[in-house]
Design a protein around this motif. Structure first.
Motif, short mmCIF file in Angstrom:
data_model
loop_
_atom_site.label_atom_id
_atom_site.label_comp_id
_atom_site.label_asym_id
_atom_site.label_seq_id
_atom_site.Cartn_x
_atom_site.Cartn_y
_atom_site.Cartn_z
N GLY A 158 27.68 39.61 37.82
CA GLY A 158 28.68 40.55 37.29
C GLY A 158 30.06 40.29 37.88
N GLN A 159 30.12 40.03 39.18
CA GLN A 159 31.40 39.72 39.82
C GLN A 159 32.00 38.45 39.23
OE1 GLN A 159 30.52 39.35 43.99
NE2 GLN A 159 30.42 41.56 44.34
N HIS A 160 31.14 37.46 38.98
CA HIS A 160 31.62 36.19 38.43
C HIS A 160 32.22 36.39 37.04
CE1 HIS A 160 31.35 31.83 39.36
NE2 HIS A 160 31.59 31.72 38.06
N ILE A 161 31.54 37.18 36.22
CA ILE A 161 32.05 37.47 34.88
C ILE A 161 33.38 38.23 34.97
CG2 ILE A 161 31.61 38.80 32.77
CD1 ILE A 161 28.59 38.13 33.24
N GLU A 162 33.45 39.20 35.87
CA GLU A 162 34.68 39.99 36.03
C GLU A 162 35.84 39.11 36.50
OE1 GLU A 162 36.30 43.85 38.59
OE2 GLU A 162 34.20 43.24 38.75
N LEU A 163 35.60 38.27 37.49
CA LEU A 163 36.66 37.38 37.99
C LEU A 163 37.12 36.41 36.91
CD1 LEU A 163 35.21 36.62 41.53
CD2 LEU A 163 37.31 37.89 41.05
N THR A 164 36.17 35.90 36.13
CA THR A 164 36.52 34.99 35.03
C THR A 164 37.37 35.71 33.99
OG1 THR A 164 34.49 33.71 35.35
CG2 THR A 164 35.58 33.48 33.23
N ALA A 165 36.96 36.93 33.62
CA ALA A 165 37.70 37.70 32.62
C ALA A 165 39.12 38.01 33.10
CB ALA A 165 36.95 39.00 32.29
N ILE A 166 39.26 38.39 34.36
CA ILE A 166 40.59 38.70 34.91
C ILE A 166 41.47 37.45 34.89
CG2 ILE A 166 41.83 39.28 37.04
CD1 ILE A 166 39.43 41.19 37.67
N GLY A 190 31.12 36.58 43.43
CA GLY A 190 30.74 35.67 42.35
C GLY A 190 29.55 34.81 42.75
N LEU A 191 29.13 33.96 41.81
CA LEU A 191 27.95 33.12 42.04
C LEU A 191 28.15 32.10 43.15
CD1 LEU A 191 26.99 32.59 38.29
CD2 LEU A 191 25.80 34.02 39.97
N GLY A 192 29.39 31.81 43.47
CA GLY A 192 29.67 30.91 44.59
C GLY A 192 29.12 31.44 45.91
N GLU A 193 28.98 32.76 46.01
CA GLU A 193 28.40 33.34 47.22
C GLU A 193 26.96 32.87 47.42
OE1 GLU A 193 29.79 35.20 49.53
OE2 GLU A 193 31.68 35.77 48.57
N LEU A 194 26.20 32.79 46.33
CA LEU A 194 24.82 32.30 46.43
C LEU A 194 24.80 30.83 46.82
CD1 LEU A 194 23.25 33.96 43.26
CD2 LEU A 194 22.83 34.57 45.65
N ILE A 195 25.68 30.03 46.20
CA ILE A 195 25.74 28.60 46.51
C ILE A 195 26.12 28.40 47.97
CG2 ILE A 195 26.96 26.45 45.95
CD1 ILE A 195 27.22 27.59 43.05
N TYR A 196 27.12 29.15 48.41
CA TYR A 196 27.58 29.06 49.80
C TYR A 196 26.48 29.48 50.76
CZ TYR A 196 30.71 29.70 53.79
OH TYR A 196 31.31 29.63 55.02
#
Length: 196
Positions: A30-38, A147-153
Motif C-alpha cells: 500500500g505504501q508503495h502504491i501511494e508513493l508511486t501515485a504521489i 514501500g516494498l523496498g523495505e522488504l528487499i532491504y
C-alpha cells in the motif's frame, strides 16, 4: 561470512514467514502504491504545463529537458515532459489550421484539439513513467519512506531470502498490473485507436 549472504539450505520462500507477515507485506505494498501515485501526480502537474509551454516556445525545450534530465529524482517528469512535447509536435498542422479557421482561440484549441490528439504519446509516456517509478520507489527504503523496498532491504540486511523475494516479486507484479491497467485506460480513452 561476506561471501555467503544466504545459506545454501535456505528455501527461496519460507511460506510460514509469509503467512505470518501478510499484514506487513500488504502495508508495504500500500505504501508503495501511494508513493508511486504521489510521484506520478507531481510529475504530471509539473510536466503538462511545462510541456505545453515548451511546445509553444522552442527555446524553452532544451533547458527544461536538460534540467529534469540532470536530476534523477525528476526522472518521471523528464519522461512525461518529453512525451507531452512529442505528442503536441505530432498534431498535424492542417488540423491546427482548420481549428484556427473555425475560430478556435488558443486555449480552446489546446483543450479540444491538441491535447486529445497528443493523448497517445502522453499515455505512452505515462506507462513508461509509471513502470520506472514503481522500480525507483524501492530506493525509498534507504531514507525510511516505506514501500516494498523495505522488504528487499530487510532480506538483504538479515541475509534472509523470503522478504527479499516477496518484495521483488510484488514490485514486478505491481509494475505489470499498472501497465495493463494503463493500456486499458488508453483503449477506453481512445476508442479510435483500437485495432480491428
Amino acid at each position: 561470512m561476506a561471501g555467503h549472504l544466504f545459506l545454501d539450505a535456505e528455501p527461496w520462500v519460507d511460506w510460514a514467514w509469509v503467512s505470518t507477515h501478510v499484514p506487513t507485506v500488504l502495508g508495504y505494498l500500500g505504501q508503495h502504491i501511494e508513493l508511486t501515485a504521489i510521484s506520478l501526480a507531481g510529475g504530471i502537474v509539473i510536466s503538462l504545463p511545462l510541456g505545453v509551454a515548451a511546445y509553444r516556445s522552442t527555446g524553452l525545450r532544451l533547458p527544461a529537458l536538460g534540467l529534469f534530465g540532470t536530476f534523477y529524482t525528476g526522472y518521471n517528469v523528464l519522461i512525461l515532459l518529453r512525451n507531452v512535447i512529442v505528442g503536441l509536435d505530432e498534431v498535424p498542422k492542417d488540423v491546427l489550421d482548420a481549428a484556427d479557421g473555425m475560430g478556435y482561440r488558443p486555449f480552446a484549441r489546446l483543450l479540444r484539439i491538441e491535447l486529445p490528439l497528443a493523448l497517445p504519446a502522453m499515455l505512452a509516456g505515462l506507462r513508461v513513467a509509471t513502470v520506472s517509478t514503481i522500480g525507483i520507489i524501492t530506493i525509498a527504503s534507504v531514507i525510511a519512506l516505506g514501500g516494498l523496498g523495505e522488504l528487499i532491504y530487510q532480506g538483504f540486511i538479515e541475509s534472509f531470502r523470503t522478504p527479499l523475494v516477496v518484495g521483488m516479486v510484488l514490485c514486478v507484479a505491481l509494475a505489470l498490473v499498472a501497465d495493463v491497467l494503463l493500456a486499458g485506460v488508453r483503449r477506453l480513452a481512445m476508442p479510435w485507436a483500437r485495432s480491428g
